[in-house]
Design a protein around this motif. Sequence first.
Motif, PDB file in Angstrom:
ATOM      1  N   GLY A   1       0.780  -1.228   0.000  1.00  0.00           N
ATOM      2  CA  GLY A   1       0.000   0.000   0.000  1.00  0.00           C
ATOM      3  C   GLY A   1       0.808   1.272   0.000  1.00  0.00           C
ATOM      4  N   VAL A   2       2.089   1.190  -0.374  1.00  0.00           N
ATOM      5  CA  VAL A   2       2.944   2.369  -0.447  1.00  0.00           C
ATOM      6  C   VAL A   2       3.195   2.693  -1.918  1.00  0.00           C
ATOM      7  CG1 VAL A   2       5.256   3.264   0.037  1.00  0.00           C
ATOM      8  CG2 VAL A   2       4.029   1.953   1.780  1.00  0.00           C
ATOM      9  N   ASN A   3       3.026   3.941  -2.289  1.00  0.00           N
ATOM     10  CA  ASN A   3       3.290   4.365  -3.663  1.00  0.00           C
ATOM     11  C   ASN A   3       4.793   4.536  -3.858  1.00  0.00           C
ATOM     12  OD1 ASN A   3       2.559   5.100  -6.271  1.00  0.00           O
ATOM     13  ND2 ASN A   3       2.517   7.271  -5.757  1.00  0.00           N
ATOM     14  N   VAL A   4       5.325   4.022  -4.955  1.00  0.00           N
ATOM     15  CA  VAL A   4       6.770   4.038  -5.192  1.00  0.00           C
ATOM     16  C   VAL A   4       7.085   4.815  -6.462  1.00  0.00           C
ATOM     17  CG1 VAL A   4       8.862   2.653  -5.397  1.00  0.00           C
ATOM     18  CG2 VAL A   4       6.895   1.752  -4.131  1.00  0.00           C
ATOM     19  N   TRP A   5       8.100   5.678  -6.359  1.00  0.00           N
ATOM     20  CA  TRP A   5       8.641   6.390  -7.518  1.00  0.00           C
ATOM     21  C   TRP A   5      10.005   5.768  -7.815  1.00  0.00           C
ATOM     22  CZ3 TRP A   5       8.038  12.057  -5.322  1.00  0.00           C
ATOM     23  CH2 TRP A   5       6.681  12.295  -5.031  1.00  0.00           C
TER      24      TRP A   5
ATOM     25  N   GLN B   1      22.207  12.942 -14.394  1.00  0.00           N
ATOM     26  CA  GLN B   1      20.864  12.600 -14.844  1.00  0.00           C
ATOM     27  C   GLN B   1      19.981  12.177 -13.678  1.00  0.00           C
ATOM     28  OE1 GLN B   1      20.666   9.583 -17.895  1.00  0.00           O
ATOM     29  NE2 GLN B   1      18.511   9.972 -18.322  1.00  0.00           N
ATOM     30  N   MET B   2      20.565  11.520 -12.667  1.00  0.00           N
ATOM     31  CA  MET B   2      19.792  11.169 -11.479  1.00  0.00           C
ATOM     32  C   MET B   2      19.203  12.424 -10.846  1.00  0.00           C
ATOM     33  SD  MET B   2      22.492   8.391  -9.865  1.00  0.00           S
ATOM     34  CE  MET B   2      21.672   8.330  -8.260  1.00  0.00           C
ATOM     35  N   GLN B   3      20.040  13.447 -10.681  1.00  0.00           N
ATOM     36  CA  GLN B   3      19.559  14.697 -10.094  1.00  0.00           C
ATOM     37  C   GLN B   3      18.560  15.388 -11.007  1.00  0.00           C
ATOM     38  OE1 GLN B   3      23.948  15.607  -8.305  1.00  0.00           O
ATOM     39  NE2 GLN B   3      22.537  17.329  -8.315  1.00  0.00           N
ATOM     40  N   ASP B   4      18.798  15.348 -12.315  1.00  0.00           N
ATOM     41  CA  ASP B   4      17.871  15.974 -13.254  1.00  0.00           C
ATOM     42  C   ASP B   4      16.473  15.374 -13.145  1.00  0.00           C
ATOM     43  OD1 ASP B   4      19.813  17.667 -14.224  1.00  0.00           O
ATOM     44  OD2 ASP B   4      20.235  16.473 -16.018  1.00  0.00           O
ATOM     45  N   LEU B   5      16.410  14.071 -13.013  1.00  0.00           N
ATOM     46  CA  LEU B   5      15.112  13.409 -12.918  1.00  0.00           C
ATOM     47  C   LEU B   5      14.339  13.866 -11.677  1.00  0.00           C
ATOM     48  CD1 LEU B   5      16.171   9.814 -14.018  1.00  0.00           C
ATOM     49  CD2 LEU B   5      14.699  11.393 -15.292  1.00  0.00           C
ATOM     50  N   VAL B   6      15.043  13.980 -10.572  1.00  0.00           N
ATOM     51  CA  VAL B   6      14.376  14.413  -9.339  1.00  0.00           C
ATOM     52  C   VAL B   6      14.002  15.888  -9.425  1.00  0.00           C
ATOM     53  CG1 VAL B   6      14.645  14.678  -6.847  1.00  0.00           C
ATOM     54  CG2 VAL B   6      15.496  12.619  -7.987  1.00  0.00           C
TER      55      VAL B   6
ATOM     56  N   THR C   1      29.215   3.991  -7.897  1.00  0.00           N
ATOM     57  CA  THR C   1      30.359   4.894  -7.802  1.00  0.00           C
ATOM     58  C   THR C   1      30.092   5.957  -6.742  1.00  0.00           C
ATOM     59  OG1 THR C   1      29.505   6.496  -9.410  1.00  0.00           O
ATOM     60  CG2 THR C   1      30.769   4.624 -10.281  1.00  0.00           C
ATOM     61  N   PRO C   2      31.151   6.566  -6.203  1.00  0.00           N
ATOM     62  CA  PRO C   2      30.945   7.695  -5.297  1.00  0.00           C
ATOM     63  C   PRO C   2      30.136   8.817  -5.945  1.00  0.00           C
ATOM     64  CG  PRO C   2      33.186   6.888  -5.084  1.00  0.00           C
ATOM     65  CD  PRO C   2      32.576   6.150  -6.251  1.00  0.00           C
ATOM     66  N   GLY C   3      30.253   8.973  -7.267  1.00  0.00           N
ATOM     67  CA  GLY C   3      29.464   9.999  -7.945  1.00  0.00           C
ATOM     68  C   GLY C   3      27.979   9.753  -7.814  1.00  0.00           C
ATOM     69  N   GLN C   4      27.562   8.502  -7.959  1.00  0.00           N
ATOM     70  CA  GLN C   4      26.148   8.186  -7.762  1.00  0.00           C
ATOM     71  C   GLN C   4      25.738   8.408  -6.307  1.00  0.00           C
ATOM     72  OE1 GLN C   4      25.245   4.216  -9.238  1.00  0.00           O
ATOM     73  NE2 GLN C   4      24.630   5.067 -11.221  1.00  0.00           N
ATOM     74  N   ALA C   5      26.615   8.057  -5.371  1.00  0.00           N
ATOM     75  CA  ALA C   5      26.306   8.266  -3.957  1.00  0.00           C
ATOM     76  C   ALA C   5      26.182   9.752  -3.638  1.00  0.00           C
ATOM     77  CB  ALA C   5      27.376   7.622  -3.084  1.00  0.00           C
ATOM     78  N   GLU C   6      27.057  10.577  -4.213  1.00  0.00           N
ATOM     79  CA  GLU C   6      26.968  12.023  -4.021  1.00  0.00           C
ATOM     80  C   GLU C   6      25.659  12.552  -4.584  1.00  0.00           C
ATOM     81  OE1 GLU C   6      30.468  13.482  -5.875  1.00  0.00           O
ATOM     82  OE2 GLU C   6      31.778  13.037  -4.174  1.00  0.00           O
ATOM     83  N   ALA C   7      25.227  12.001  -5.724  1.00  0.00           N
ATOM     84  CA  ALA C   7      23.951  12.413  -6.305  1.00  0.00           C
ATOM     85  C   ALA C   7      22.794  12.064  -5.375  1.00  0.00           C
ATOM     86  CB  ALA C   7      23.757  11.756  -7.669  1.00  0.00           C
ATOM     87  N   VAL C   8      22.858  10.891  -4.742  1.00  0.00           N
ATOM     88  CA  VAL C   8      21.811  10.502  -3.796  1.00  0.00           C
ATOM     89  C   VAL C   8      21.755  11.475  -2.619  1.00  0.00           C
ATOM     90  CG1 VAL C   8      21.149   8.765  -2.079  1.00  0.00           C
ATOM     91  CG2 VAL C   8      21.740   8.075  -4.413  1.00  0.00           C
ATOM     92  N   LEU C   9      22.913  11.835  -2.082  1.00  0.00           N
ATOM     93  CA  LEU C   9      22.929  12.776  -0.958  1.00  0.00           C
ATOM     94  C   LEU C   9      22.342  14.120  -1.364  1.00  0.00           C
ATOM     95  CD1 LEU C   9      26.409  11.996   0.646  1.00  0.00           C
ATOM     96  CD2 LEU C   9      24.143  11.133   1.296  1.00  0.00           C
ATOM     97  N   GLU C  10      22.613  14.558  -2.592  1.00  0.00           N
ATOM     98  CA  GLU C  10      22.025  15.810  -3.072  1.00  0.00           C
ATOM     99  C   GLU C  10      20.519  15.661  -3.244  1.00  0.00           C
ATOM    100  OE1 GLU C  10      21.502  19.697  -4.382  1.00  0.00           O
ATOM    101  OE2 GLU C  10      23.105  18.722  -3.237  1.00  0.00           O
ATOM    102  N   ILE C  11      20.080  14.513  -3.728  1.00  0.00           N
ATOM    103  CA  ILE C  11      18.645  14.267  -3.877  1.00  0.00           C
ATOM    104  C   ILE C  11      17.954  14.290  -2.516  1.00  0.00           C
ATOM    105  CG2 ILE C  11      16.977  12.459  -4.460  1.00  0.00           C
ATOM    106  CD1 ILE C  11      18.922  11.760  -6.823  1.00  0.00           C
ATOM    107  N   VAL C  12      18.578  13.652  -1.527  1.00  0.00           N
ATOM    108  CA  VAL C  12      18.010  13.676  -0.171  1.00  0.00           C
ATOM    109  C   VAL C  12      17.905  15.112   0.334  1.00  0.00           C
ATOM    110  CG1 VAL C  12      18.422  13.013   2.237  1.00  0.00           C
ATOM    111  CG2 VAL C  12      18.768  11.346   0.395  1.00  0.00           C
ATOM    112  N   ARG C  13      18.933  15.911   0.071  1.00  0.00           N
ATOM    113  CA  ARG C  13      18.892  17.316   0.480  1.00  0.00           C
ATOM    114  C   ARG C  13      17.735  18.046  -0.206  1.00  0.00           C
ATOM    115  NH1 ARG C  13      19.787  22.216  -0.941  1.00  0.00           N
ATOM    116  NH2 ARG C  13      20.273  21.615  -3.089  1.00  0.00           N
ATOM    117  N   LEU C  14      17.528  17.794  -1.489  1.00  0.00           N
ATOM    118  CA  LEU C  14      16.432  18.434  -2.225  1.00  0.00           C
ATOM    119  C   LEU C  14      15.080  18.043  -1.650  1.00  0.00           C
ATOM    120  CD1 LEU C  14      17.690  17.969  -5.908  1.00  0.00           C
ATOM    121  CD2 LEU C  14      17.530  20.132  -4.654  1.00  0.00           C
ATOM    122  N   VAL C  15      14.922  16.752  -1.367  1.00  0.00           N
ATOM    123  CA  VAL C  15      13.649  16.279  -0.835  1.00  0.00           C
ATOM    124  C   VAL C  15      13.373  16.874   0.544  1.00  0.00           C
ATOM    125  CG1 VAL C  15      12.394  14.242  -0.007  1.00  0.00           C
ATOM    126  CG2 VAL C  15      13.630  14.157  -2.200  1.00  0.00           C
ATOM    127  N   LYS C  16      14.384  16.852   1.413  1.00  0.00           N
ATOM    128  CA  LYS C  16      14.179  17.356   2.776  1.00  0.00           C
ATOM    129  C   LYS C  16      14.000  18.868   2.806  1.00  0.00           C
ATOM    130  CE  LYS C  16      15.984  13.577   5.491  1.00  0.00           C
ATOM    131  NZ  LYS C  16      16.300  13.282   6.886  1.00  0.00           N
TER     132      LYS C  16
END
Length: 289
Positions: free
Chosen positions: A29-33, A58-63, A85-100
């Motif tokens: 019952g959880v919606n997933v993106w 592109q990960m950041q662009d999508l978000v 890669t660390p680059g993907q991990a850095e993108a995730v941390l930036e995405i988390v910052r954007l969401v929060k």
Amino acid sequence: MKNVLSIQPHVVFGHAGNSAAVFPMRRLGVNVWPLNTVQFSNHTQYGHWTGSVIDPPQMQDLVEGIGAIGMLPRCDAVLSGYLGTPGQAEAVLEIVRLVKAVNPRALYFCDPVMSASAGSEPDAGMAAFIAEHMPAVADVLLPNHAELQRLVGRELETADEAVAACRELIERGPKTVFVKQLLDRNSPADTYSMLVVTAREAWVGQRPLYPFARQPVGVGDLTSAVFVACLMNGNTLRVAFEHTLAAVNAVMRETWDAGRYELELVAAQNEIAQPRDWFEAWRADALNG
């Protein structure tokens, strides 16, 4: 209904990464993106695969595209899994910052994968990057036993030692550490153990260990997904933990009974939501109230 942004690999055939995580969360019952960090024909344990990896910008662009249509404030949680890669991990941390930034109540669930998953072998510096940066940002860490050892820099042989290690990580940032595979020298050989720890709670649970000749891939991704969905649905820590143990057991039992290598997620879908067998957790330390 809660919305979870799930940043993981995708395989067209089989179940690993988002291909193991999206369906169970939706069934609960959880919606997933889904944000797919790779798209491969199949997971790499087959020895042959085709496909491509998404680059960090592109990960950041999508978000940011989700933000541009005004939907990002509706994101209640981010779940990240294997990152190559660390680059993907850095993108995730930036995405988390954007969401929060647009939803301060959003949670970050970090599965600190430090070995090959649906994607290729991770960058040599990936484990060091995860250990240095992810605990401080994550609200919930979801390591397996080997990853927990790497995060604290020492071997762990008992549940008590693992609880102490989890509490060390909690001092670095996360409120909860969920050890998806606990190797306890005191546990029976035919059982599979898990552990969840907060500053005030610690619970251990066990399910049967099925003797697959070749262990299915994606079990950790499934486990993280069910736990995230149960917490997002408002369950207490203990209930979410026990439901995860029971739901994963149902999938593993269905897969074993079918004699399959790929996880039987669809066949076990009703038990993902309402498991037939339930395994009660027990207190792992005296701090539990």
